[in-house]
Scaffold this motif. Sequence first.
Motif, PDB file in Angstrom:
ATOM      1  N   LEU A  89      56.588  97.550  53.164  1.00 38.88           N
ATOM      2  CA  LEU A  89      56.149  97.918  54.497  1.00 38.88           C
ATOM      3  C   LEU A  89      57.040  97.312  55.583  1.00 38.88           C
ATOM      4  O   LEU A  89      56.880  97.628  56.761  1.00 38.88           O
ATOM      5  N   ASP A  90      58.000  96.460  55.186  1.00 39.33           N
ATOM      6  CA  ASP A  90      58.827  95.776  56.173  1.00 39.33           C
ATOM      7  C   ASP A  90      60.071  95.260  55.464  1.00 39.33           C
ATOM      8  O   ASP A  90      60.147  95.269  54.235  1.00 39.33           O
ATOM      9  N   ASP A  91      61.033  94.798  56.236  1.00 41.58           N
ATOM     10  CA  ASP A  91      62.177  94.090  55.682  1.00 41.58           C
ATOM     11  C   ASP A  91      61.978  92.584  55.781  1.00 41.58           C
ATOM     12  O   ASP A  91      62.917  91.814  55.545  1.00 41.58           O
ATOM     13  N   ARG A  92      60.760  92.173  56.129  1.00 45.33           N
ATOM     14  CA  ARG A  92      60.410  90.762  56.224  1.00 45.33           C
ATOM     15  C   ARG A  92      59.132  90.524  55.430  1.00 45.33           C
ATOM     16  O   ARG A  92      58.334  91.450  55.227  1.00 45.33           O
ATOM     17  N   PRO A  93      58.879  89.288  55.003  1.00 48.23           N
ATOM     18  CA  PRO A  93      57.590  88.985  54.385  1.00 48.23           C
ATOM     19  C   PRO A  93      56.461  89.181  55.396  1.00 48.23           C
ATOM     20  O   PRO A  93      56.600  88.846  56.573  1.00 48.23           O
ATOM     21  N   VAL A  94      55.349  89.735  54.921  1.00 49.26           N
ATOM     22  CA  VAL A  94      54.200  90.011  55.791  1.00 49.26           C
ATOM     23  C   VAL A  94      52.935  89.458  55.143  1.00 49.26           C
ATOM     24  O   VAL A  94      52.583  89.862  54.028  1.00 49.26           O
ATOM     25  N   PRO A  95      52.229  88.537  55.814  1.00 46.88           N
ATOM     26  CA  PRO A  95      50.966  88.068  55.259  1.00 46.88           C
ATOM     27  C   PRO A  95      49.863  89.106  55.485  1.00 46.88           C
ATOM     28  O   PRO A  95      49.777  89.716  56.553  1.00 46.88           O
ATOM     29  N   ILE A  96      49.057  89.306  54.468  1.00 47.96           N
ATOM     30  CA  ILE A  96      47.923  90.225  54.552  1.00 47.96           C
ATOM     31  C   ILE A  96      46.654  89.413  54.371  1.00 47.96           C
ATOM     32  O   ILE A  96      46.478  88.710  53.367  1.00 47.96           O
ATOM     33  N   ALA A  97      45.753  89.508  55.328  1.00 53.77           N
ATOM     34  CA  ALA A  97      44.503  88.749  55.265  1.00 53.77           C
ATOM     35  C   ALA A  97      43.507  89.453  54.358  1.00 53.77           C
ATOM     36  O   ALA A  97      43.402  90.684  54.355  1.00 53.77           O
ATOM     37  N   THR A  98      42.788  88.688  53.558  1.00 52.88           N
ATOM     38  CA  THR A  98      41.707  89.207  52.723  1.00 52.88           C
ATOM     39  C   THR A  98      40.483  88.330  52.940  1.00 52.88           C
ATOM     40  O   THR A  98      40.563  87.282  53.595  1.00 52.88           O
ATOM     41  N   VAL A  99      39.368  88.720  52.367  1.00 49.14           N
ATOM     42  CA  VAL A  99      38.168  87.902  52.529  1.00 49.14           C
ATOM     43  C   VAL A  99      38.307  86.571  51.798  1.00 49.14           C
ATOM     44  O   VAL A  99      37.572  85.621  52.083  1.00 49.14           O
ATOM     45  N   SER A 100      39.268  86.485  50.877  1.00 51.60           N
ATOM     46  CA  SER A 100      39.470  85.252  50.115  1.00 51.60           C
ATOM     47  C   SER A 100      40.589  84.385  50.677  1.00 51.60           C
ATOM     48  O   SER A 100      40.805  83.268  50.189  1.00 51.60           O
ATOM     49  N   GLY A 101      41.296  84.885  51.674  1.00 48.10           N
ATOM     50  CA  GLY A 101      42.435  84.170  52.228  1.00 48.10           C
ATOM     51  C   GLY A 101      43.587  85.126  52.445  1.00 48.10           C
ATOM     52  O   GLY A 101      43.409  86.339  52.432  1.00 48.10           O
ATOM     53  N   PRO A 143      61.508  86.971  65.488  1.00 47.45           N
ATOM     54  CA  PRO A 143      61.912  86.718  64.106  1.00 47.45           C
ATOM     55  C   PRO A 143      61.309  85.437  63.542  1.00 47.45           C
ATOM     56  O   PRO A 143      60.901  84.544  64.285  1.00 47.45           O
ATOM     57  N   GLY A 144      61.268  85.356  62.225  1.00 49.24           N
ATOM     58  CA  GLY A 144      60.852  84.137  61.560  1.00 49.24           C
ATOM     59  C   GLY A 144      62.012  83.169  61.449  1.00 49.24           C
ATOM     60  O   GLY A 144      63.096  83.389  62.002  1.00 49.24           O
ATOM     61  N   PRO A 145      61.832  82.089  60.699  1.00 47.00           N
ATOM     62  CA  PRO A 145      62.891  81.084  60.573  1.00 47.00           C
ATOM     63  C   PRO A 145      64.046  81.577  59.722  1.00 47.00           C
ATOM     64  O   PRO A 145      63.892  82.441  58.863  1.00 47.00           O
ATOM     65  N   ASP A 146      65.212  80.989  59.959  1.00 44.17           N
ATOM     66  CA  ASP A 146      66.355  81.281  59.105  1.00 44.17           C
ATOM     67  C   ASP A 146      66.066  80.826  57.679  1.00 44.17           C
ATOM     68  O   ASP A 146      65.225  79.962  57.426  1.00 44.17           O
ATOM     69  N   TRP A 147      66.818  81.390  56.733  1.00 42.18           N
ATOM     70  CA  TRP A 147      66.741  80.932  55.357  1.00 42.18           C
ATOM     71  C   TRP A 147      67.577  79.663  55.204  1.00 42.18           C
ATOM     72  O   TRP A 147      68.262  79.263  56.155  1.00 42.18           O
ATOM     73  N   PRO A 148      67.527  78.987  54.089  1.00 43.02           N
ATOM     74  CA  PRO A 148      68.287  77.734  53.925  1.00 43.02           C
ATOM     75  C   PRO A 148      69.765  77.892  54.267  1.00 43.02           C
ATOM     76  O   PRO A 148      70.366  78.948  54.074  1.00 43.02           O
ATOM     77  N   ASP A 149      70.304  76.821  54.804  1.00 42.60           N
ATOM     78  CA  ASP A 149      71.727  76.760  55.204  1.00 42.60           C
ATOM     79  C   ASP A 149      72.056  77.764  56.296  1.00 42.60           C
ATOM     80  O   ASP A 149      73.219  78.162  56.458  1.00 42.60           O
ATOM     81  N   GLY A 150      71.048  78.188  57.055  1.00 42.65           N
ATOM     82  CA  GLY A 150      71.278  79.085  58.174  1.00 42.65           C
ATOM     83  C   GLY A 150      71.571  80.513  57.780  1.00 42.65           C
ATOM     84  O   GLY A 150      72.001  81.313  58.615  1.00 42.65           O
ATOM     85  N   ARG A 151      71.337  80.877  56.546  1.00 38.28           N
ATOM     86  CA  ARG A 151      71.612  82.252  56.110  1.00 38.28           C
ATOM     87  C   ARG A 151      70.497  83.177  56.581  1.00 38.28           C
ATOM     88  O   ARG A 151      69.368  82.757  56.810  1.00 38.28           O
ATOM     89  N   ARG A 152      70.851  84.447  56.715  1.00 34.97           N
ATOM     90  CA  ARG A 152      69.914  85.379  57.346  1.00 34.97           C
ATOM     91  C   ARG A 152      69.432  86.478  56.404  1.00 34.97           C
ATOM     92  O   ARG A 152      68.519  87.217  56.757  1.00 34.97           O
TER      93      ARG A 152
END
Length: 301
Positions: A185-197, A22-31
């Motif tokens: 595509l997910d219930d979490r944020p997902v980074p997608i790589a491109t040729v620009s970043g 998993p990634g980090p908790d949200w502020p104040d420990g909320r999930r």
Amino acid sequence: MTHDEKSPGHAVWEYQPITAAPGPDWPDGRRLAVYVALGLEEYRFGAGRTEDIVPEVGAPDLVNTSWRDYGNRVGAFRLLERLERAGIPPTVLLNTALYDTAPELLQAARRLGAEFVGHGISNSDSLEGMSAAGEADYLAAVAARIAAEEGTAPGGWSSPWLTHTTSTLDNLVATGYRYLLDLRLDDRPVPIATVSGSILALPYALEVNDSTTVVGRGASAGEFADMIVDEFDELLERSEEQPLVMSVVLHSFISGAPFRLRALDRALRHLSAHRDRVWFTQPRAIAAHLPAAQRVGGGVA
């Protein structure tokens, strides 16, 4: 089918299961982070794409035009009021033509601290069929208008009609957009790589969305409200395992109708009753909370 004959996949983003670390908790420990996106849209009369409630009305189509305009004249103000009452900061998917046609509406959203996400110039537009250069100019024009009006360029983009070209992700990053509200595509944020970043795909509701579900599938106001509640309850329970993101997508001319507004209000009250466990937020805050080293997922150029 042999191994060599298996599909290689779409090669736009990498597969990673929900069971990954998993990634980090949200502020104040909320999930569970929840944002509500409100589509504020403008359509060109008699030209381009439209969303209609009454099919096959001949030109000039005053009937469906009036239905859509109700959203900017009435429905959006009432939706903003309901979000304020629920303590949910609005995320506005903005057609920049509204700066000219409904400035009082944007003033009302601005007073509530709305985040303005680029959503095209008009919702009669589509990225489909644009050249790479033409699309880049279009994305830049939207960003420039929002920056001129709001004092800062938008960090997020959501395509009119959820349309894309093979250059869209590259163009978004090159133009300065940092996160995308188009994909589930997910219930979490997902980074997608491109040729620009890299661009961050934030979970965007394709079904807990009044356009696809109420207009597209004929769901009733009560059924849509139940969907919001059930999605929320399930994700709140699953967020005990890892931090998740939920979104709700509304449109001023759909959920802003009085009989739908009543049902929606019941759902919003259910969500806000759990605010001690939930981060009601906006995409910009979610993206800012996730430094690149901590983001879940990955992509391929």
